[in-house]
Design a protein around this motif. Structure first.
Motif, PDB file in Angstrom:
ATOM      1  N   LEU A  31      34.460  31.661  30.851  1.00 24.14           N
ATOM      2  CA  LEU A  31      35.008  32.528  31.879  1.00 24.14           C
ATOM      3  C   LEU A  31      35.148  31.712  33.160  1.00 24.14           C
ATOM      4  N   ALA A  32      36.400  31.382  33.528  1.00 19.89           N
ATOM      5  CA  ALA A  32      36.668  30.552  34.705  1.00 19.89           C
ATOM      6  C   ALA A  32      37.147  31.439  35.852  1.00 19.89           C
ATOM      7  N   SER A  33      36.377  31.486  36.914  1.00 15.10           N
ATOM      8  CA  SER A  33      36.669  32.418  38.005  1.00 15.10           C
ATOM      9  C   SER A  33      36.816  31.719  39.351  1.00 15.10           C
ATOM     10  N   ASN A  34      37.575  32.363  40.236  1.00 22.01           N
ATOM     11  CA  ASN A  34      37.546  31.937  41.634  1.00 22.01           C
ATOM     12  C   ASN A  34      36.174  32.293  42.202  1.00 22.01           C
ATOM     13  N   HIS A  35      35.871  31.765  43.376  1.00 23.02           N
ATOM     14  CA  HIS A  35      34.514  31.956  43.910  1.00 23.02           C
ATOM     15  C   HIS A  35      34.586  32.297  45.388  1.00 23.02           C
ATOM     16  N   LEU A  36      34.383  33.576  45.706  1.00 21.04           N
ATOM     17  CA  LEU A  36      34.481  34.059  47.081  1.00 21.04           C
ATOM     18  C   LEU A  36      33.142  34.386  47.708  1.00 21.04           C
ATOM     19  N   SER A  37      32.165  34.730  46.870  1.00 16.65           N
ATOM     20  CA  SER A  37      30.900  35.221  47.414  1.00 16.65           C
ATOM     21  C   SER A  37      29.736  34.885  46.487  1.00 16.65           C
ATOM     22  N   PHE A  38      28.558  34.859  47.073  1.00 10.07           N
ATOM     23  CA  PHE A  38      27.314  34.681  46.317  1.00 10.07           C
ATOM     24  C   PHE A  38      27.182  35.755  45.236  1.00 10.07           C
ATOM     25  N   SER A  39      27.738  36.933  45.504  1.00 11.39           N
ATOM     26  CA  SER A  39      27.596  38.070  44.594  1.00 11.39           C
ATOM     27  C   SER A  39      28.525  38.025  43.383  1.00 11.39           C
ATOM     28  N   ASP A  40      29.449  37.057  43.327  1.00 13.33           N
ATOM     29  CA  ASP A  40      30.386  36.972  42.198  1.00 13.33           C
ATOM     30  C   ASP A  40      29.648  36.890  40.857  1.00 13.33           C
ATOM     31  N   SER A  41      28.572  36.130  40.843  1.00 17.34           N
ATOM     32  CA  SER A  41      27.821  35.923  39.598  1.00 17.34           C
ATOM     33  C   SER A  41      27.084  37.169  39.137  1.00 17.34           C
ATOM     34  N   PHE A  42      27.086  38.221  39.963  1.00 15.16           N
ATOM     35  CA  PHE A  42      26.418  39.457  39.595  1.00 15.16           C
ATOM     36  C   PHE A  42      27.425  40.562  39.263  1.00 15.16           C
ATOM     37  N   PHE A  43      28.531  40.597  40.011  1.00 18.64           N
ATOM     38  CA  PHE A  43      29.527  41.634  39.750  1.00 18.64           C
ATOM     39  C   PHE A  43      30.231  41.438  38.407  1.00 18.64           C
TER      40      PHE A  43
END
Length: 270
Positions: A31-43
């Motif tokens: 799963l390759a995602s953009n990264h905007l916030s510390f919370s991305d890994s939780f949402f």
């Protein structure tokens, strides 16, 4: 812990999701995602039925004290793997090895190709290391993902999140099996990474910047440092100017006083 955290996040923030059907019910995938916030890994894990394993810096697992132990337990509970970042190359190799191990277990491996959070909400150039090498070494499909508005919920440096709905767009799996075993070719790695970033850009609608986010952060930090130094220099100059004006005014007052005294002494009517 994953389900309790995921349930709490979904209840509090009500994230919307598009393309959930693109996540395989079983079997490995990246799963390759953009990264905007510390919370991305939780949402992202919160909206999936399957466990997603991300890479996290080792400091999250080794901090001392009660807070450190709670942080370590939290990251372990949500499926994060610690990676020692003391050496850039060593950290990269450790992340790749961990990713391959996750894929070989038939699980989902989450990765941020930009390598760090976006400093300004734009999408930056993907690093041709972890993502492409894990994909080409394992043959696992790559699923592009766009996180939407998570930077507004928890901007860098903010501890308390803002209650609002983030979004997650999940794209169709990308097959790079044609390049299987070519993970030593830097041109292939670049091509694979760029293709994934293009798909993420289409999903997120972000402006794309063809430089690395780490370089952009350095430029921003240097610009802020220069602006701070300029402001300090300006304040110093203004202070010096005020001091000179005060000195001039004091001298003028002393001169006027002296003239008055001299006039009083020579006044014949006195």
């Amino acid at each position: 812990m994953k389900f309790s955290i995921g349930g709490s996040l979904k209840l509090a923030f009500r994230p919307w999701v598009e393309g959930l059907e693109n996540i395989p019910a079983e079997g490995p995938a990246i799963l390759a995602s953009n990264h905007l916030s510390f919370s991305d890994s939780f949402f992202l894990p919160a909206v999936l039925d399957r466990k997603v394993t991300f890479i996290a810096k080792a400091e999250y697992f080794t901090s001392p004290g009660v807070k450190g132990k709670l942080t370590a337990a939290f990251f372990k509970g949500v499926g994060q793997l610690p990676v020692d970042r003391s050496g850039a190359r060593g950290a990269g190799e450790a992340a790749i090895k961990s990713g391959i191990e996750v894929i070989e277990r038939g699980e989902l491996f989450g990765i941020y190709p930009e390598g760090t959070r976006s400093p300004d909400g734009r999408l930056y150039r993907g690093k041709p290391g972890g993502l492409a090498r894990v994909a080409l070494a394992t043959g696992a499909p790559v699923i592009p993902i766009a996180m939407i508005d998570t930077e507004k919920i928890q901007p860098p440096g903010k501890v308390v999140p803002k209650l609002m709905r983030p979004g997650i767009r999940i794209g169709k799996p990308l097959d790079f099996s044609r390049y299987h075993g070519m993970d030593g070719d830097r041109f292939i790695l670049r091509s694979v990474t760029d293709e994934v970033m293009y798909e993420i850009m289409k999903l997120s609608g972000q402006e794309y910047v063809d430089v690395y986010a780490t370089a952009a952060k350095r430029q921003i930090a240097e610009a802020e440092k220069a602006a701070k130094a300029e402001k300090a220099e300006q304040a110093k100059a203004e202070k010096a100017e005020k001091a000179e004006l005060a000195k001039t005014e004091k001298a003028a007052q002393a001169e006027a006083k002296a003239e008055q005294a001299e006039k009083a002494e020579t006044d014949p009517d006195r």
